[in-house]
Design an enzyme around this catalytic site. Structure first.
Site, PDB file in Angstrom:
ATOM      1  N   HIS A  45      56.930  -8.543  52.812  1.00  0.00           N
ATOM      2  CA  HIS A  45      56.405  -9.848  53.197  1.00  0.00           C
ATOM      3  C   HIS A  45      56.550 -10.895  52.095  1.00  0.00           C
ATOM      4  O   HIS A  45      56.375 -12.085  52.362  1.00  0.00           O
ATOM      5  CB  HIS A  45      54.935  -9.730  53.597  1.00  0.00           C
ATOM      6  CG  HIS A  45      54.721  -8.933  54.848  1.00  0.00           C
ATOM      7  ND1 HIS A  45      55.187  -9.342  56.077  1.00  0.00           N
ATOM      8  CD2 HIS A  45      54.104  -7.747  55.059  1.00  0.00           C
ATOM      9  CE1 HIS A  45      54.858  -8.448  57.002  1.00  0.00           C
ATOM     10  NE2 HIS A  45      54.210  -7.467  56.405  1.00  0.00           N
ATOM     11  N   GLU A 150      49.889   2.103  59.595  1.00  0.00           N
ATOM     12  CA  GLU A 150      49.309   0.813  59.970  1.00  0.00           C
ATOM     13  C   GLU A 150      49.443   0.497  61.455  1.00  0.00           C
ATOM     14  O   GLU A 150      49.336  -0.670  61.851  1.00  0.00           O
ATOM     15  CB  GLU A 150      49.985  -0.291  59.142  1.00  0.00           C
ATOM     16  CG  GLU A 150      51.506  -0.256  59.197  1.00  0.00           C
ATOM     17  CD  GLU A 150      52.174  -1.223  58.234  1.00  0.00           C
ATOM     18  OE1 GLU A 150      51.492  -2.168  57.778  1.00  0.00           O
ATOM     19  OE2 GLU A 150      53.371  -1.052  57.958  1.00  0.00           O
ATOM     20  N   ASP A 176      47.253  -4.693  60.004  1.00  0.00           N
ATOM     21  CA  ASP A 176      48.291  -4.389  60.990  1.00  0.00           C
ATOM     22  C   ASP A 176      47.767  -3.446  62.069  1.00  0.00           C
ATOM     23  O   ASP A 176      48.148  -3.548  63.238  1.00  0.00           O
ATOM     24  CB  ASP A 176      49.511  -3.776  60.305  1.00  0.00           C
ATOM     25  CG  ASP A 176      50.437  -4.812  59.716  1.00  0.00           C
ATOM     26  OD1 ASP A 176      51.179  -5.425  60.486  1.00  0.00           O
ATOM     27  OD2 ASP A 176      50.411  -5.006  58.495  1.00  0.00           O
TER      28      ASP A 176
END
Length: 261
Positions: A45, A150, A176
Site C-alpha cells: 500500500h 486478513e 481487511d
C-alpha cells in the site's frame, strides 16, 4: 544488518513496531530513535518499490531496529528481491490457505528446500558471496515468511495456515478482515474481534508467534488493546503506521492550539 526479528518474535517481552508507508529514511530514523523495535516497509500500500525499500532498510540498520517488508502479493520473485536486498522477513498478504502459506515459506528458501532464486551478488551477502554454503545456511536461519491473514476464507482456514512448517509468524489483519466480512472497515465490531481472537488462539495452539496490529491512535484505547492481547499471550504489536501516528499528532496539535485561543 539490523536486529533479528525472529529473536524478537520468540522473546516473551512486549515488542513494538509500526508500518512505514512514507518513503523517507528520516521517518525510519525517528521510529528507531523513539523506542520502537521494528518497522514493516509497506510495498503493498506504500507508494514505493524495492529500490526505495532497500534504502529504508539501511536506515533501519543504522538505528538497530528489525525490518520486514510487505510484498504486494504472494509472488516468489517479489519475495526473493526483498530478501536479496537484505530485508530478512517478508509479510505476505492475503494468505487464505495452508497452500498459500507453504508457497510463501518456499519462496524464502534455497533449493532443495525451496524455490528462492540464487545470486552471489546481492546486499544480503555483502554484494559478493565468497562462501555460498555458509551464506545459504545463514539465510535459512535469518529469513522468514510472515503470513498476513486478513480475509474470511483465511479465518476459516487458520488452523492449516498456522501448522505450515517453517512459518515465522502469523499477522492478523482486522481492518481487511472486517471488509471481507461485510462490516465495512469496522475493525472494532464484536464479530471481527471474535474472529481475531480465534485466529490468535489457533496460532498460539500451534506454537506460532502472532503479530497483532493495533490501529487506534488514541493512547488509552491503544494501551487497552495491547493489554487485552498481551493477556492472551501476544507479545508483538504493530502500532498504527507512520501516517496514522503523524496525522494524529498533527490533529492533536492543531485542535489544542485552536482551543487555547
Amino acid at each position: 544488518m539490523s536486529q533479528n526479528l525472529k529473536a524478537l518474535l520468540a522473546a516473551q517481552e512486549t515488542t513494538l513496531g509500526t508500518w512505514t508507508q512514507i518513503p523517507a529514511p528520516e521517518l525510519v530514523d525517528l521510529i528507531g530513535l523513539n523506542g520502537f523495535n521494528f518497522t514493516i516497509l509497506d510495498c503493498q500500500h506504500g507508494p514505493f518499490g524495492i529500490e526505495t525499500a532497500e534504502n529504508l532498510a539501511r536506515a533501519a540498520d543504522a538505528n538497530d531496529i528489525a525490518v520486514a517488508l510487505r510484498v504486494s502479493r504472494n509472488d516468489p520473485v517479489e519475495i526473493m528481491k526483498a530478501l536479496d536486498a537484505g530485508i530478512p522477513h517478508v509479510v505476505v498478504p492475503n494468505v487464505e490457505t495452508a497452500e498459500d502459506a507453504a508457497q510463501a515459506v518456499a519462496a524464502t528458501r534455497f533449493a532443495p528446500d525451496g524455490l528462492r532464486g540464487a545470486c552471489p551478488c546481492c546486499r544480503s551477502g555483502g554484494h559478493f558471496i565468497r562462501n555460498w554454503d555458509a551464506y545459504a545456511r545463514t539465510e535459512q536461519d535469518r529469513t522468514g515468511a510472515i503470513a498476513l491473514v486478513e480475509t474470511a476464507p483465511g479465518h476459516r482456514n487458520i488452523a492449516g495456515i498456522c501448522t505450515t512448517p517453517g512459518l515465522a509468524a502469523v499477522m492478523i489483519g482486522p481492518f481487511d478482515l472486517s471488509v471481507s466480512m461485510g462490516l465495512n472497515g469496522d475493525w472494532r465490531h464484536r464479530d471481527v474481534a471474535a474472529a481475531v481472537a480465534e485466529m490468535a488462539g489457533a496460532a498460539h495452539d500451534a506454537g506460532v508467534p502472532v503479530m497483532m496490529p493495533v490501529f487506534s491512535p488514541d493512547p488509552v484505547e491503544c494501551r487497552d488493546l495491547v493489554d487485552r492481547w498481551r493477556s492472551a499471550g501476544v507479545t508483538t504489536f504493530v502500532i498504527g503506521s507512520d501516517k496514522i501516528l503523524i496525522a494524529d499528532a498533527l490533529a492533536r496539535w492543531s485542535s489544542d492550539l485552536v482551543r487555547s485561543q
